[in-house]
Design an enzyme around this catalytic site. Sequence first.
Site, PDB file in Angstrom:
ATOM      1  N   ASP A  19     -15.505  -3.449  -0.355  1.00 16.95           N
ATOM      2  CA  ASP A  19     -14.990  -3.388   0.962  1.00 16.95           C
ATOM      3  C   ASP A  19     -16.167  -2.990   1.892  1.00 16.95           C
ATOM      4  OD1 ASP A  19     -12.570  -3.458  -0.487  1.00 16.95           O
ATOM      5  OD2 ASP A  19     -12.600  -1.197  -0.899  1.00 16.95           O
ATOM      6  N   ASP A  54       0.962  -0.967   0.054  1.00 16.24           N
ATOM      7  CA  ASP A  54       0.040  -0.049  -0.038  1.00 16.24           C
ATOM      8  C   ASP A  54       0.915   1.182   0.038  1.00 16.24           C
ATOM      9  OD1 ASP A  54      -1.967  -1.795   0.443  1.00 16.24           O
ATOM     10  OD2 ASP A  54      -2.747  -1.064   2.002  1.00 16.24           O
TER      11      ASP A  54
END
Length: 238
Positions: free
Chosen positions: A129, A8
């Site tokens: 998500d 990330d």
Amino acid sequence: MNIYPAIDILDGNAVRLKYGDYSKVTVYGKPFEMLRKWEESGAKFAHIVDLNGARSDHENNAKIIEQLAKSTKLSIQVGGGIRSMSDIIRCFDCGIDRVILGSACVSNQDFIKEAIALYGENRIICGADAKNGYISTEGWTASTNITLTELCKQLKSLGVTTVICTDISKDGALCGTNTENITAIRNITNMNVIASGGISCIADIEDVKNLGAYGAIIGRALYENKFSLEDALAAAKE
């Protein structure tokens, strides 16, 4: 089952968030260091998320991601703020293998359908998500009233075959993954599910594999040496 070590990227650094909270960030180094480490450890894939892009700023990390893709033989999938066909083209032009569409799954489903028609179900995958069973978008900063399973049913009707299922309440927390979500998606849609969020030990990987998951994304557990990538890859094969 496939293992996807995560990178990330926030402001040029390899980081992990906790619960998707941008104020709870831990910096672990530079993306190139992490990619090299995963490649040397035997990975075949890497999961890259542009955290700045998820909040609409592609410029910060675009060049880094392009250089990462061109510097490795790993199969790269990238997500974070991909909301237009030009975003997809930009990714594919620099050698990225798959793009992950997230917020667009809610806000622009015609775009999802068009992307799959143009590039195929193997190159376009979607992110679902969820927090407390409901989908979040815009880098997990916006809530919706759409349930995880309802979104996955919609995505399947658009031609999506692979979905990344992230439980935001477990992401970066090393508390085990949400097996109920994986089971529900598999039972209701029979889609390929890539589990994301909370994997903390080899037993978690084995649990996900036994549920029939297509893959597992692993982040903080690798960065904090809870187990090695080599052991994760071995568990996924057994």
